[in-house]
Scaffold this motif. Structure first.
Motif, PDB file in Angstrom:
ATOM      1  N   ALA A  66       0.781  -1.318  -0.020  1.00 55.88           N
ATOM      2  CA  ALA A  66      -0.090  -0.005  -0.122  1.00 55.88           C
ATOM      3  C   ALA A  66       0.783   1.503  -0.156  1.00 55.88           C
ATOM      4  O   ALA A  66       0.407   2.437  -0.436  1.00 55.88           O
ATOM      5  CB  ALA A  66      -1.036  -0.084   1.268  1.00 55.88           C
ATOM      6  N   PHE A  67       2.076   1.203   0.691  1.00 54.96           N
ATOM      7  CA  PHE A  67       2.900   2.427   0.613  1.00 54.96           C
ATOM      8  C   PHE A  67       3.246   2.686  -0.668  1.00 54.96           C
ATOM      9  O   PHE A  67       3.277   4.110  -1.032  1.00 54.96           O
ATOM     10  CB  PHE A  67       4.246   2.081   1.591  1.00 54.96           C
ATOM     11  CG  PHE A  67       3.602   1.796   2.903  1.00 54.96           C
ATOM     12  CD1 PHE A  67       3.349   2.914   3.865  1.00 54.96           C
ATOM     13  CD2 PHE A  67       3.729   0.633   3.519  1.00 54.96           C
ATOM     14  CE1 PHE A  67       2.831   2.595   5.147  1.00 54.96           C
ATOM     15  CE2 PHE A  67       3.482   0.407   4.807  1.00 54.96           C
ATOM     16  CZ  PHE A  67       2.995   1.459   5.522  1.00 54.96           C
ATOM     17  N   GLN A  68       3.754   1.828  -1.541  1.00 50.81           N
ATOM     18  CA  GLN A  68       4.120   1.763  -2.850  1.00 50.81           C
ATOM     19  C   GLN A  68       2.990   2.348  -3.535  1.00 50.81           C
ATOM     20  O   GLN A  68       2.909   3.366  -4.582  1.00 50.81           O
ATOM     21  CB  GLN A  68       4.651   0.329  -3.487  1.00 50.81           C
ATOM     22  CG  GLN A  68       5.006   0.703  -4.821  1.00 50.81           C
ATOM     23  CD  GLN A  68       5.524  -0.764  -5.432  1.00 50.81           C
ATOM     24  OE1 GLN A  68       6.007  -1.331  -4.668  1.00 50.81           O
ATOM     25  NE2 GLN A  68       5.243  -0.955  -6.730  1.00 50.81           N
ATOM     26  N   ASP A  69       1.619   1.886  -3.548  1.00 51.98           N
ATOM     27  CA  ASP A  69       0.468   2.160  -4.158  1.00 51.98           C
ATOM     28  C   ASP A  69       0.304   3.654  -4.186  1.00 51.98           C
ATOM     29  O   ASP A  69      -0.286   4.383  -4.997  1.00 51.98           O
ATOM     30  CB  ASP A  69      -0.424   1.329  -3.848  1.00 51.98           C
ATOM     31  CG  ASP A  69      -0.663   0.011  -4.313  1.00 51.98           C
ATOM     32  OD1 ASP A  69       0.537  -0.345  -5.136  1.00 51.98           O
ATOM     33  OD2 ASP A  69      -0.999  -1.042  -3.853  1.00 51.98           O
ATOM     34  N   PHE A  70       0.372   4.304  -2.898  1.00 50.54           N
ATOM     35  CA  PHE A  70       0.337   5.609  -2.547  1.00 50.54           C
ATOM     36  C   PHE A  70       1.449   6.612  -2.850  1.00 50.54           C
ATOM     37  O   PHE A  70       1.349   7.646  -2.406  1.00 50.54           O
ATOM     38  CB  PHE A  70      -0.376   5.750  -1.140  1.00 50.54           C
ATOM     39  CG  PHE A  70      -1.748   5.433  -1.040  1.00 50.54           C
ATOM     40  CD1 PHE A  70      -2.720   6.105  -1.560  1.00 50.54           C
ATOM     41  CD2 PHE A  70      -1.765   4.150  -0.423  1.00 50.54           C
ATOM     42  CE1 PHE A  70      -4.192   5.676  -1.479  1.00 50.54           C
ATOM     43  CE2 PHE A  70      -3.300   3.594  -0.291  1.00 50.54           C
ATOM     44  CZ  PHE A  70      -4.415   4.366  -0.912  1.00 50.54           C
ATOM     45  N   GLY A  71       2.386   5.954  -3.484  1.00 49.29           N
ATOM     46  CA  GLY A  71       3.728   6.821  -3.809  1.00 49.29           C
ATOM     47  C   GLY A  71       4.531   7.158  -2.670  1.00 49.29           C
ATOM     48  O   GLY A  71       5.223   8.051  -3.110  1.00 49.29           O
ATOM     49  N   HIS A  72       4.699   6.407  -1.587  1.00 50.10           N
ATOM     50  CA  HIS A  72       5.458   6.942  -0.480  1.00 50.10           C
ATOM     51  C   HIS A  72       7.117   6.573  -0.941  1.00 50.10           C
ATOM     52  O   HIS A  72       7.097   5.528  -1.496  1.00 50.10           O
ATOM     53  CB  HIS A  72       5.279   6.057   0.679  1.00 50.10           C
ATOM     54  CG  HIS A  72       4.013   6.736   1.334  1.00 50.10           C
ATOM     55  ND1 HIS A  72       3.842   7.780   2.192  1.00 50.10           N
ATOM     56  CD2 HIS A  72       2.649   6.233   1.447  1.00 50.10           C
ATOM     57  CE1 HIS A  72       2.592   8.072   2.667  1.00 50.10           C
ATOM     58  NE2 HIS A  72       1.823   7.047   1.874  1.00 50.10           N
ATOM     59  N   GLU A  73       7.850   7.282  -0.648  1.00 52.70           N
ATOM     60  CA  GLU A  73       9.271   7.049  -0.997  1.00 52.70           C
ATOM     61  C   GLU A  73       9.786   5.806  -0.011  1.00 52.70           C
ATOM     62  O   GLU A  73       9.343   6.029   1.331  1.00 52.70           O
ATOM     63  CB  GLU A  73       9.951   8.273  -0.843  1.00 52.70           C
ATOM     64  CG  GLU A  73      11.534   8.198  -1.391  1.00 52.70           C
ATOM     65  CD  GLU A  73      12.176   9.523  -1.632  1.00 52.70           C
ATOM     66  OE1 GLU A  73      13.181   9.819  -1.243  1.00 52.70           O
ATOM     67  OE2 GLU A  73      11.471  10.333  -2.219  1.00 52.70           O
ATOM     68  N   GLY A  74      10.587   5.072  -0.006  1.00 50.68           N
ATOM     69  CA  GLY A  74      11.130   4.129   0.737  1.00 50.68           C
ATOM     70  C   GLY A  74       9.729   3.095   1.041  1.00 50.68           C
ATOM     71  O   GLY A  74       9.692   2.428   2.079  1.00 50.68           O
ATOM     72  N   ALA A  75       9.103   2.750  -0.006  1.00 54.13           N
ATOM     73  CA  ALA A  75       7.802   1.802   0.237  1.00 54.13           C
ATOM     74  C   ALA A  75       7.986   0.646   0.828  1.00 54.13           C
ATOM     75  O   ALA A  75       7.560   0.156   1.643  1.00 54.13           O
ATOM     76  CB  ALA A  75       6.997   1.911  -0.889  1.00 54.13           C
ATOM     77  N   GLY A  76       9.238   0.026   0.401  1.00 56.90           N
ATOM     78  CA  GLY A  76       9.478  -1.243   0.837  1.00 56.90           C
ATOM     79  C   GLY A  76      10.128  -1.504   2.227  1.00 56.90           C
ATOM     80  O   GLY A  76       9.594  -2.313   3.070  1.00 56.90           O
ATOM     81  N   LEU A  77      10.732  -0.499   2.630  1.00 61.89           N
ATOM     82  CA  LEU A  77      11.354  -0.223   4.066  1.00 61.89           C
ATOM     83  C   LEU A  77       9.977   0.142   4.993  1.00 61.89           C
ATOM     84  O   LEU A  77       9.733  -0.780   6.057  1.00 61.89           O
ATOM     85  CB  LEU A  77      12.260   0.788   4.500  1.00 61.89           C
ATOM     86  CG  LEU A  77      12.760   0.978   5.693  1.00 61.89           C
ATOM     87  CD1 LEU A  77      13.304  -0.211   6.248  1.00 61.89           C
ATOM     88  CD2 LEU A  77      13.753   2.228   5.595  1.00 61.89           C
ATOM     89  N   LEU A  78       9.102   0.679   4.343  1.00 66.50           N
ATOM     90  CA  LEU A  78       7.912   1.369   5.289  1.00 66.50           C
ATOM     91  C   LEU A  78       7.166  -0.281   5.680  1.00 66.50           C
ATOM     92  O   LEU A  78       6.548  -0.536   6.572  1.00 66.50           O
ATOM     93  CB  LEU A  78       6.946   2.287   4.697  1.00 66.50           C
ATOM     94  CG  LEU A  78       7.674   3.628   4.584  1.00 66.50           C
ATOM     95  CD1 LEU A  78       7.090   4.697   3.614  1.00 66.50           C
ATOM     96  CD2 LEU A  78       7.650   4.128   6.143  1.00 66.50           C
ATOM     97  N   GLN A  79       6.869  -0.919   4.387  1.00 63.02           N
ATOM     98  CA  GLN A  79       6.161  -2.006   4.543  1.00 63.02           C
ATOM     99  C   GLN A  79       6.756  -3.161   5.314  1.00 63.02           C
ATOM    100  O   GLN A  79       6.140  -3.811   6.244  1.00 63.02           O
ATOM    101  CB  GLN A  79       5.825  -2.652   3.080  1.00 63.02           C
ATOM    102  CG  GLN A  79       5.008  -4.093   3.156  1.00 63.02           C
ATOM    103  CD  GLN A  79       4.654  -4.638   1.902  1.00 63.02           C
ATOM    104  OE1 GLN A  79       5.027  -4.158   0.950  1.00 63.02           O
ATOM    105  NE2 GLN A  79       3.661  -5.285   1.879  1.00 63.02           N
ATOM    106  N   ALA A  80       8.071  -3.464   5.110  1.00 66.39           N
ATOM    107  CA  ALA A  80       8.694  -4.280   6.128  1.00 66.39           C
ATOM    108  C   ALA A  80       8.513  -3.786   7.644  1.00 66.39           C
ATOM    109  O   ALA A  80       8.368  -4.850   8.505  1.00 66.39           O
ATOM    110  CB  ALA A  80      10.214  -4.341   5.832  1.00 66.39           C
ATOM    111  N   ARG A  81       8.738  -2.644   8.064  1.00 64.87           N
ATOM    112  CA  ARG A  81       8.605  -2.293   9.195  1.00 64.87           C
ATOM    113  C   ARG A  81       7.059  -2.423   9.990  1.00 64.87           C
ATOM    114  O   ARG A  81       6.942  -3.034  10.832  1.00 64.87           O
ATOM    115  CB  ARG A  81       8.791  -0.943   9.576  1.00 64.87           C
ATOM    116  CG  ARG A  81      10.462  -0.640   9.466  1.00 64.87           C
ATOM    117  CD  ARG A  81      11.042   1.007   9.974  1.00 64.87           C
ATOM    118  NE  ARG A  81      10.014   1.776   9.682  1.00 64.87           N
ATOM    119  CZ  ARG A  81      10.338   3.074   9.282  1.00 64.87           C
ATOM    120  NH1 ARG A  81      11.759   3.269   9.421  1.00 64.87           N
ATOM    121  NH2 ARG A  81       9.636   4.007   9.127  1.00 64.87           N
TER     122      ARG A  81
END
Length: 107
Positions: free
Chosen positions: A14-29
């Motif tokens: 979802a972080f990637q879908d909404f264009g957040h930078e560092g989406a992979g790290l945000l999802q992992a956390r």
């Protein structure tokens, strides 16, 4: 009422879908934090009980429960899981990034 809805398949992040930078790290956390919360819930532990068991401040567990994860690194979250007697296995996959299309033109 107008029911013109467009169905869009998400990427799984979802972080990637909404264009957040560092989406992979945000999802992992977020995934690690969700596992910590699930572990606390499964064991019926309050934040104070978890603090006594792990030596980690109860305020840290409160932050995790409230999804305030900015101050947590991946290794810190993994350490917390380890202190809760949870084994963590990390798999890393490398893939070439796909070009992002904006306004009809490749980026």
């Amino acid at each position: 009422m107008n029911d013109d809805l467009e169905l869009v398949r998400g990427s799984g992040n979802a972080f990637q879908d909404f264009g957040h930078e560092g989406a992979g790290l945000l999802q992992a956390r977020a995934l690690l934090a969700a596992r910590i919360v699930r572990t606390l819930d499964d064991r019926g532990l309050s934040t104070r009980e978890a603090a006594r068991l792990t030596g980690i401040a109860h305020s840290e567990f409160s932050r995790i429960r409230n999804a305030r994860l900015a101050r947590f690194s991946l290794d810190r979250l993994i350490t917390i899981l380890g202190r809760l007697d949870t084994t963590v296995e990390v798999n890393v996959t490398f893939r070439k990034r796909q070009a992002v299309i904006r306004d009809g033109a490749p980026a």
